[in-house]
Design a protein around this motif. Structure first.
Motif, short mmCIF file in Angstrom:
data_model
loop_
_atom_site.label_atom_id
_atom_site.label_comp_id
_atom_site.label_asym_id
_atom_site.label_seq_id
_atom_site.Cartn_x
_atom_site.Cartn_y
_atom_site.Cartn_z
N LEU A 137 2.05 2.97 3.31
CA LEU A 137 0.94 3.42 4.15
C LEU A 137 0.48 2.33 5.12
O LEU A 137 0.26 1.19 4.74
N GLU A 138 0.34 2.72 6.35
CA GLU A 138 -0.11 1.84 7.42
C GLU A 138 -1.60 1.99 7.63
O GLU A 138 -2.16 3.06 7.40
N GLY A 139 -2.25 0.91 8.06
CA GLY A 139 -3.65 0.99 8.46
C GLY A 139 -4.65 0.74 7.36
O GLY A 139 -5.86 0.90 7.58
N ALA A 140 -4.22 0.32 6.17
CA ALA A 140 -5.17 -0.04 5.12
C ALA A 140 -5.68 -1.47 5.36
O ALA A 140 -4.89 -2.36 5.67
N LYS A 141 -6.99 -1.66 5.23
CA LYS A 141 -7.57 -2.97 5.46
C LYS A 141 -8.21 -3.50 4.17
O LYS A 141 -8.82 -2.73 3.41
N PHE A 142 -8.08 -4.82 3.95
CA PHE A 142 -8.56 -5.43 2.73
C PHE A 142 -9.24 -6.77 3.03
O PHE A 142 -8.92 -7.44 4.02
N LEU A 194 -9.15 -7.99 -4.73
CA LEU A 194 -8.69 -7.41 -3.47
C LEU A 194 -9.52 -6.16 -3.22
O LEU A 194 -9.48 -5.21 -4.01
N VAL A 195 -10.30 -6.17 -2.15
CA VAL A 195 -11.24 -5.09 -1.87
C VAL A 195 -10.78 -4.33 -0.63
O VAL A 195 -10.61 -4.92 0.45
N GLU A 196 -10.59 -3.01 -0.78
CA GLU A 196 -10.19 -2.17 0.36
C GLU A 196 -11.43 -1.84 1.19
O GLU A 196 -12.41 -1.29 0.68
N THR A 197 -11.39 -2.18 2.47
CA THR A 197 -12.52 -1.92 3.36
C THR A 197 -12.27 -0.71 4.26
O THR A 197 -13.21 -0.15 4.82
N GLN A 198 -11.00 -0.33 4.41
CA GLN A 198 -10.66 0.87 5.20
C GLN A 198 -9.38 1.46 4.66
O GLN A 198 -8.39 0.76 4.49
N ALA A 199 -9.42 2.77 4.37
CA ALA A 199 -8.24 3.47 3.85
C ALA A 199 -7.39 4.00 5.00
O ALA A 199 -7.89 4.22 6.11
N PRO A 200 -6.09 4.22 4.77
CA PRO A 200 -5.26 4.85 5.79
C PRO A 200 -5.79 6.24 6.12
O PRO A 200 -6.44 6.90 5.30
N THR A 201 -5.51 6.71 7.31
CA THR A 201 -5.97 8.02 7.75
C THR A 201 -5.51 9.11 6.78
O THR A 201 -4.34 9.18 6.42
N GLY A 202 -6.47 9.92 6.34
CA GLY A 202 -6.15 11.03 5.45
C GLY A 202 -6.16 10.67 3.98
O GLY A 202 -5.85 11.53 3.14
N PHE A 203 -6.54 9.45 3.64
CA PHE A 203 -6.55 9.01 2.25
C PHE A 203 -7.93 8.51 1.87
O PHE A 203 -8.71 8.05 2.70
N ASN A 204 -8.23 8.61 0.60
CA ASN A 204 -9.51 8.13 0.09
C ASN A 204 -9.49 6.61 -0.10
O ASN A 204 -8.50 6.04 -0.53
N LYS A 211 0.85 -1.19 0.00
CA LYS A 211 0.00 0.00 0.00
C LYS A 211 0.88 1.24 0.00
O LYS A 211 1.74 1.42 0.87
N VAL A 212 0.69 2.13 -1.02
CA VAL A 212 1.56 3.31 -1.16
C VAL A 212 0.71 4.56 -1.38
O VAL A 212 -0.47 4.50 -1.75
N ASN A 213 1.37 5.71 -1.17
CA ASN A 213 0.79 7.02 -1.46
C ASN A 213 0.86 7.25 -2.96
O ASN A 213 1.93 7.19 -3.57
N GLY A 214 -0.29 7.53 -3.60
CA GLY A 214 -0.31 7.72 -5.03
C GLY A 214 0.48 8.91 -5.51
O GLY A 214 0.91 8.96 -6.67
N ASN A 215 0.69 9.87 -4.62
CA ASN A 215 1.47 11.05 -4.98
C ASN A 215 2.95 10.88 -4.68
O ASN A 215 3.77 11.69 -5.12
N ASP A 216 3.28 9.85 -3.92
CA ASP A 216 4.67 9.57 -3.56
C ASP A 216 4.79 8.07 -3.30
O ASP A 216 4.62 7.60 -2.17
N VAL A 217 5.04 7.32 -4.36
CA VAL A 217 4.99 5.86 -4.27
C VAL A 217 6.06 5.28 -3.36
O VAL A 217 6.03 4.08 -3.04
#
Length: 475
Positions: free
Chosen positions: A332-337, A396-406, A322-328
């Protein structure tokens, strides 16, 4: 009287050919008394196999022209012979005569020989002569004249014959042919791939030979496979009853299961009979990703054995990043799938295990497993592994995004496919990008301040316009 009885015995004995054809040793008449001038020659003996000759009866006197033979029990065989009343009788002087009928002589002689070998093995009666085949034949010489049963380590019963003084037999049997397969998408072959929790189906095929002895299948599975049981046993397309074999799962040789066919079943096997044993196992969480789970088996028969070609079952995995789309470069921590097979609504169940270099490892388990979950989460490293997957396409389905991300609005497709040449599927690596959200105007925020400024400018303009108009009117 004894000589008359034994003419019948010898006639039956000379026809007792379960797996050999008998060739007369000499074309001339012979007679004599017991000595050690006997010989047995086995033509076409199979290289590397052990042939054993057991003397059941001693030949006191014989006359081949008159077809007259006088027999008595050899040492160690008297008690057994006394109990073989369906085949022989023993008179008050210890002379042995054959009582089987002419109509059933071949079947009776075969059964008699089979039981004789079983008795010798069970009671540790040493063979009178023993030799390993080297080249085209085996010859036993210096034998005490008598009635012999010859056996071989290939598991095929040989022959009954009398040395008077010579006997010649020709090996007509072959060793059993064996093969093993595993099912993959309805097709049988040497390997397959599967997900943890999948049932894997196997078949062992044995091409039997006449005079079979001690047919036993031994199967050894890796720690990644759980044996579930025998599903079917067929002989030439006909169901084999369960009392024709025994099944054991606690085996002295360490194998997973052992299937031993009964002597009665083996006695009825004919050349090229097809025995098919079907059974199944379940791939468990101990399966190692990308390492083939080997399932080995062997068939033991007679005093010998032959190892079957092994089959392999392989499971695969994926790595999610999981990465930041603006800075690969930013993980990113805290993404749930959650994960599911494409076209299926059933979520894949996993349990979390020990991390690898700080990356969580989730292993697929059957639904209902204690501690199983359906959601996986990235830690500080922004990654996690999923092990125990079958080849195929997943969502792969994202159920929760990292804080501050869509949060991702659509599933991410991941395909695990085997290499066309090597048959190996790599651990699929999938990178999922998230973008930061834009701040919307809010009460008391900058957006309202802008409205206040614009509104103030408009009011000031209106005042100036009115003052100028009034001044113009006065003039």
């Amino acid at each position: 009287m004894a000589a008359t009885k034994l003419r019948k015995f010898v006639g039956m004995a000379m026809a007792a050919l379960l797996c050999f054809a008998l060739t007369p040793a000499a074309a001339f008449a012979a007679s004599g008394t017991n000595d050690n001038s006997g010989s047995i020659k086995i033509e076409n003996a199979k290289d590397g196999y052990v042939y054993k000759a057991y003397q059941i009866l001693q030949l006191e006197e014989y006359n081949t022209e008159a077809n007259a033979y006088l027999y008595k029990a050899s040492a160690g065989w008297s008690e057994w012979l006394a109990g073989q009343t369906a085949f022989v009788s023993v008179d008050e002087n210890g002379y042995v005569s054959w009582v089987g009928s002419a109509e059933s002589q071949q079947a009776d002689a075969a059964a008699f020989a089979q039981q004789a070998v079983e008795y010798a093995v069970a009671n540790n009666i040493p063979a009178t002569a023993e030799a390993t085949a080297q080249g085209a034949g085996v010859t036993f010489t210096g034998l005490n004249l008598g009635y012999y049963v010859v056996d071989s380590s290939m598991g095929a019963l040989c022959s009954l014959n009398t040395t008077s003084p010579e006997a010649q037999i020709t090996e007509k049997n072959d060793v059993p042919e064996i093969n093993k397969q595993v099912e993959e998408d309805g097709t049988w072959g040497g390997s397959n791939d599967a997900a943890v929790g999948d049932t894997v189906n196997f078949q062992i095929m044995v091409t039997g030979q006449a005079g079979a002895q001690n047919y036993t299948i031994h199967d050894t599975m890796s720690k990644g496979l759980d044996f579930k049981g025998i599903t079917e046993v067929m002989l030439n397309g006909t169901q084999v009853p369960t009392d024709a074999y025994t099944l054991a799962t606690a085996c002295a040789d360490g194998c997973t299961f052992e299937m031993a066919f009964t002597a009665a079943f083996c006695q009825n096997i004919q050349p090229n009979d097809q025995i098919v044993v079907s059974y199944s196992a379940v791939l468990n969480e101990n399966a190692v990703v990308q390492v083939a789970e080997t399932n080995k088996a062997q068939l033991t028969y007679g005093d010998s054995h032959k190892t079957l070609p092994s089959t392999t079952e392989t499971t695969w995995g994926m790595k999610v990043i999981k990465v930041n789309g603006n800075d690969v470069e930013q993980k990113l921590e805290g993404a749930k799938f959650t994960l599911q097979k494409k076209g299926s609504d059933e979520l894949i169940n996993v349990i979390v295990g020990a991390p690898v270099d700080g990356t969580p490892v989730y292993t697929v388990v059957p639904a209902g497993t204690a501690g199983a979950v359906t959601e996986m989460e990235t830690t500080e490293a922004g990654e996690f592994f999923v092990y125990g997957l079958d080849a195929g396409t997943y969502e792969l389905v994202e159920t929760q995004a990292p804080t501050g991300f869509n949060k991702m609005t659509e599933p991410t497709e991941v395909t695990i496919s085997k290499d066309a040449e090597t048959g190996i599927a790599n651990i699929e690596e999938v990178t999922v990008e998230n973008l930061t959200g834009l701040q919307l105007p809010s009460t008391g925020g900058m957006g309202t301040t802008v409205l206040y400024i614009v509104g103030g400018v408009l009011v000031l303009g209106a005042i100036i316009f009115l003052v100028r108009r009034r001044s113009s009117t006065t003039k």
